[in-house]
Design a protein around this motif. Structure first.
Motif, PDB file in Angstrom:
ATOM      1  N   PRO A   5      15.819 -31.930 -25.766  1.00 18.47           N
ATOM      2  CA  PRO A   5      14.959 -32.806 -26.594  1.00 18.47           C
ATOM      3  C   PRO A   5      14.710 -34.174 -25.958  1.00 18.47           C
ATOM      4  CG  PRO A   5      16.567 -31.677 -27.957  1.00 18.47           C
ATOM      5  CD  PRO A   5      16.920 -31.344 -26.531  1.00 18.47           C
ATOM      6  N   ARG A   6      15.624 -34.628 -25.136  1.00 18.57           N
ATOM      7  CA  ARG A   6      15.465 -35.964 -24.540  1.00 18.57           C
ATOM      8  C   ARG A   6      14.278 -36.045 -23.591  1.00 18.57           C
ATOM      9  NH1 ARG A   6      20.656 -38.438 -22.019  1.00 18.57           N
ATOM     10  NH2 ARG A   6      19.112 -40.060 -21.655  1.00 18.57           N
ATOM     11  N   ARG A   7      13.827 -34.861 -23.068  1.00 25.65           N
ATOM     12  CA  ARG A   7      12.675 -34.865 -22.159  1.00 25.65           C
ATOM     13  C   ARG A   7      11.446 -35.544 -22.754  1.00 25.65           C
ATOM     14  NH1 ARG A   7      13.200 -28.963 -21.269  1.00 25.65           N
ATOM     15  NH2 ARG A   7      14.657 -28.910 -19.545  1.00 25.65           N
ATOM     16  N   LEU A   8      11.291 -35.383 -24.068  1.00 25.05           N
ATOM     17  CA  LEU A   8      10.101 -35.942 -24.719  1.00 25.05           C
ATOM     18  C   LEU A   8      10.297 -37.399 -25.142  1.00 25.05           C
ATOM     19  CD1 LEU A   8       8.911 -32.910 -26.886  1.00 25.05           C
ATOM     20  CD2 LEU A   8       8.212 -33.589 -24.583  1.00 25.05           C
ATOM     21  N   ARG A   9      11.451 -37.962 -24.772  1.00 24.43           N
ATOM     22  CA  ARG A   9      11.712 -39.363 -25.141  1.00 24.43           C
ATOM     23  C   ARG A   9      11.768 -40.275 -23.932  1.00 24.43           C
ATOM     24  NH1 ARG A   9      16.901 -37.320 -28.282  1.00 24.43           N
ATOM     25  NH2 ARG A   9      15.858 -36.029 -29.842  1.00 24.43           N
ATOM     26  N   VAL A  10      11.437 -39.731 -22.739  1.00 14.66           N
ATOM     27  CA  VAL A  10      11.696 -40.500 -21.507  1.00 14.66           C
ATOM     28  C   VAL A  10      10.864 -41.766 -21.361  1.00 14.66           C
ATOM     29  CG1 VAL A  10      12.641 -38.615 -20.119  1.00 14.66           C
ATOM     30  CG2 VAL A  10      10.175 -39.047 -20.116  1.00 14.66           C
ATOM     31  N   SER A  11       9.657 -41.795 -21.910  1.00 15.51           N
ATOM     32  CA  SER A  11       8.864 -43.021 -21.784  1.00 15.51           C
ATOM     33  C   SER A  11       8.205 -43.344 -23.119  1.00 15.51           C
ATOM     34  CB  SER A  11       7.771 -42.848 -20.721  1.00 15.51           C
ATOM     35  OG  SER A  11       6.790 -41.941 -21.190  1.00 15.51           O
ATOM     36  N   ARG A  12       7.835 -44.613 -23.233  1.00 12.82           N
ATOM     37  CA  ARG A  12       7.156 -45.045 -24.446  1.00 12.82           C
ATOM     38  C   ARG A  12       5.870 -44.242 -24.645  1.00 12.82           C
ATOM     39  NH1 ARG A  12       4.498 -48.606 -27.781  1.00 12.82           N
ATOM     40  NH2 ARG A  12       2.660 -48.666 -26.456  1.00 12.82           N
ATOM     41  N   GLN A  13       5.146 -44.009 -23.539  1.00 13.10           N
ATOM     42  CA  GLN A  13       3.873 -43.293 -23.631  1.00 13.10           C
ATOM     43  C   GLN A  13       4.077 -41.872 -24.156  1.00 13.10           C
ATOM     44  OE1 GLN A  13       4.835 -45.289 -21.274  1.00 13.10           O
ATOM     45  NE2 GLN A  13       3.166 -46.739 -20.903  1.00 13.10           N
ATOM     46  N   ARG A  15       6.623 -40.778 -25.885  1.00 13.48           N
ATOM     47  CA  ARG A  15       7.075 -40.843 -27.280  1.00 13.48           C
ATOM     48  C   ARG A  15       5.879 -41.003 -28.218  1.00 13.48           C
ATOM     49  NH1 ARG A  15      11.188 -43.936 -24.824  1.00 13.48           N
ATOM     50  NH2 ARG A  15      10.354 -45.936 -25.527  1.00 13.48           N
ATOM     51  N   GLU A  16       4.890 -41.782 -27.778  1.00 14.38           N
ATOM     52  CA  GLU A  16       3.682 -41.943 -28.598  1.00 14.38           C
ATOM     53  C   GLU A  16       2.931 -40.615 -28.713  1.00 14.38           C
ATOM     54  OE1 GLU A  16       2.615 -44.530 -30.486  1.00 14.38           O
ATOM     55  OE2 GLU A  16       4.551 -45.385 -29.926  1.00 14.38           O
ATOM     56  N   VAL A  17       2.888 -39.865 -27.624  1.00 14.01           N
ATOM     57  CA  VAL A  17       2.161 -38.586 -27.627  1.00 14.01           C
ATOM     58  C   VAL A  17       2.772 -37.603 -28.630  1.00 14.01           C
ATOM     59  CG1 VAL A  17       1.639 -36.527 -26.246  1.00 14.01           C
ATOM     60  CG2 VAL A  17       1.304 -38.797 -25.259  1.00 14.01           C
ATOM     61  N   VAL A  18       4.094 -37.586 -28.730  1.00  9.39           N
ATOM     62  CA  VAL A  18       4.737 -36.608 -29.612  1.00  9.39           C
ATOM     63  C   VAL A  18       5.084 -37.172 -30.997  1.00  9.39           C
ATOM     64  CG1 VAL A  18       5.664 -35.271 -27.678  1.00  9.39           C
ATOM     65  CG2 VAL A  18       7.081 -37.051 -28.744  1.00  9.39           C
ATOM     66  N   CYS A  19       4.724 -38.430 -31.224  1.00  8.90           N
ATOM     67  CA  CYS A  19       5.037 -39.059 -32.515  1.00  8.90           C
ATOM     68  C   CYS A  19       4.399 -38.281 -33.666  1.00  8.90           C
ATOM     69  CB  CYS A  19       4.517 -40.496 -32.491  1.00  8.90           C
ATOM     70  SG  CYS A  19       4.478 -41.250 -34.108  1.00  8.90           S
ATOM     71  N   GLU A  20       5.169 -38.009 -34.705  1.00  8.84           N
ATOM     72  CA  GLU A  20       4.708 -37.164 -35.814  1.00  8.84           C
ATOM     73  C   GLU A  20       4.125 -37.951 -36.984  1.00  8.84           C
ATOM     74  OE1 GLU A  20       7.755 -34.389 -37.073  1.00  8.84           O
ATOM     75  OE2 GLU A  20       8.596 -34.353 -35.050  1.00  8.84           O
ATOM     76  N   THR A  21       4.415 -39.229 -37.057  1.00  5.44           N
ATOM     77  CA  THR A  21       4.031 -40.000 -38.245  1.00  5.44           C
ATOM     78  C   THR A  21       3.397 -41.327 -37.843  1.00  5.44           C
ATOM     79  OG1 THR A  21       5.985 -39.107 -39.346  1.00  5.44           O
ATOM     80  CG2 THR A  21       4.905 -40.956 -40.421  1.00  5.44           C
ATOM     81  N   ARG A  22       2.233 -41.599 -38.359  1.00  3.43           N
ATOM     82  CA  ARG A  22       1.594 -42.902 -38.099  1.00  3.43           C
ATOM     83  C   ARG A  22       1.298 -43.562 -39.442  1.00  3.43           C
ATOM     84  NH1 ARG A  22       0.972 -42.397 -32.270  1.00  3.43           N
ATOM     85  NH2 ARG A  22       0.814 -40.145 -31.969  1.00  3.43           N
ATOM     86  N   VAL A  23       1.384 -44.868 -39.442  1.00  5.77           N
ATOM     87  CA  VAL A  23       0.997 -45.625 -40.633  1.00  5.77           C
ATOM     88  C   VAL A  23      -0.214 -46.466 -40.241  1.00  5.77           C
ATOM     89  CG1 VAL A  23       1.707 -47.298 -42.371  1.00  5.77           C
ATOM     90  CG2 VAL A  23       3.395 -45.709 -41.426  1.00  5.77           C
ATOM     91  N   HIS A  24      -1.303 -46.290 -40.978  1.00  5.37           N
ATOM     92  CA  HIS A  24      -2.557 -46.987 -40.676  1.00  5.37           C
ATOM     93  C   HIS A  24      -2.874 -48.018 -41.763  1.00  5.37           C
ATOM     94  CE1 HIS A  24      -6.900 -47.537 -39.995  1.00  5.37           C
ATOM     95  NE2 HIS A  24      -6.588 -47.240 -38.749  1.00  5.37           N
ATOM     96  N   ALA A  25      -3.538 -49.082 -41.353  1.00  7.15           N
ATOM     97  CA  ALA A  25      -3.898 -50.144 -42.306  1.00  7.15           C
ATOM     98  C   ALA A  25      -4.615 -49.605 -43.537  1.00  7.15           C
ATOM     99  CB  ALA A  25      -4.779 -51.181 -41.611  1.00  7.15           C
ATOM    100  N   ASP A  26      -5.452 -48.588 -43.355  1.00  5.91           N
ATOM    101  CA  ASP A  26      -6.223 -48.037 -44.484  1.00  5.91           C
ATOM    102  C   ASP A  26      -5.337 -47.486 -45.593  1.00  5.91           C
ATOM    103  OD1 ASP A  26      -8.637 -48.630 -43.368  1.00  5.91           O
ATOM    104  OD2 ASP A  26      -8.919 -46.648 -42.463  1.00  5.91           O
TER     105      ASP A  26
END
Ligand code: PBG
Ligand code: ZN
Length: 324
Positions: A5-13, A15-26
């Motif tokens: 699982p750590r393979r997908l955490r190696v860089s900020r970029q 981590r953003e690609v695999v991020c499951e949850t976003r909070v938007h201003a709307d």
């Protein structure tokens, strides 16, 4: 090891690609406490950065918030001591605090701003309860018409969404038929469907001067120990015509948000209430928590649990500081 699982955490970029949850201003809804006066600002000691404001200041603040991307507001009216009575009559005044500011907001911002109004009696009753008080009891059915009439004056002033927070049985149906029979069939109802008798509302009651003078709200708000009951409340409100459901408070009730999310396909709001906000502010003031990181974590947790909208006092600072 084939799975790391750590393979997908190696860089900020990555981590953003695999991020499951976003909070938007709307998704964020900023609450406002509106004084029944043209102008003035009063700080709320237990809610740092949140003020009670006259209409002029509310309009100015909302105009600035729109630039940050906050398109939705929840309006709370403050009656002022002299105007309170047993039935919360001031809540149904077409020339009252909420209708006045709603009219001005719609005139200034039109459809750029989604105006939601909290519909309740507790800021207008002399006993501080959310319904009519008679011989120590909060009467359910006699409160319904007062609540529906309150929603109607908000709709007449231009509210897009009315949000009943009283927890009387049957209020969504009463409100829906009152709105429809007066030609407001396109005004939406956001039901505080699942609202617990929580100790987290303390700072709000200071702000709104709406604490019960005697007793508590346990005969109408839900018992914090229950969650199956949340599904019954949600189902009733959906059947009565609610357009949005809400779970309140948010953080101690993430399990309830997830359950209601699974049981209904209506939009689901979470109310990140005053006590949750003030607890974070107090710890930050002591230097004990990192505000940006904690607020981001909390708001993402609500969306991860299943909330589509979040009513939060953190909205302005979270967007201004790019905390999300
Ligand atoms: C009024 C109302 C309350 C809140 C929203 N609407 C207080 C209460 O029910 O006692 C609480 C909001 C907060 O704590 O931020 N019924
Ligand atoms: Zn109330």
């Amino acid at each position: 090891m084939s799975q790391r699982p750590r393979r997908l955490r190696v860089s900020r970029q990555l981590r953003e690609v695999v991020c499951e949850t976003r909070v938007h201003a709307d998704q964020l809804i900023q609450p406002h406490f509106v004084l029944d006066q043209e102008s003035g600002v009063e700080a709320i000691p237990s809610m740092p950065t949140i003020d009670r404001m006259g209409r002029k200041e509310v309009l100015k603040r909302i105009e600035k918030d729109l630039e940050l991307g906050i398109r939705s507001v929840m309006i709370f009216g403050l009656a002022g001591g002299a105007r309170k009575d047993n039935e919360g009559t001031a809540a149904q005044d077409a020339d009252g605090c909420v209708p006045k500011v709603v009219g001005e907001l719609k005139k200034a911002f039109g459809s750029d701003l989604v105006v939601m109004t909290d519909v309740c009696l507790c800021a207008y009753t002399d006993h501080g309860h959310c319904g009519v008080l008679h011989e120590g009891r909060i009467l359910n059915d006699p409160s319904l018409d007062l609540l529906a009439s309150t929603a109607l004056v908000h709709a007449e002033a231009g509210a897009d969404v009315v949000a009943p927070s009283d927890m009387m049985d049957g209020r969504i149906g009463a409100m829906r038929s009152k709105l429809d029979s007066n030609g407001f069939d396109d005004v939406a109802i956001m039901s505080y469907a699942v609202k617990y008798a929580s100790a987290y509302y303390g700072p709000f009651r200071d702000a709104a001067d709406s604490a019960p003078a005697a007793g508590d709200r346990k005969t109408y708000q839900m018992d914090p120990r229950n969650s199956r009951e949340a599904l019954r409340e949600a189902a009733l409100d959906e059947a009565e015509g609610a357009d949005f459901l809400m779970v309140k408070p948010a953080l101690a009730y993430l399990d309830v948000i997830a359950k209601v999310r699974a049981a209904s396909s209506l939009p689901l709001a979470a109310y990140n209430v005053s006590g949750e906000f003030s607890a974070v502010k107090a710890a930050v003031a002591q230097g004990w928590l990192d505000e940006a990181a904690v607020v981001s974590e909390n708001l993402h947790a609500m969306v991860r649990a299943g909330a589509d909208q979040i009513i939060t006092y953190h909205a302005r600072e979270a967007l201004a500081g790019a905390w999300l």
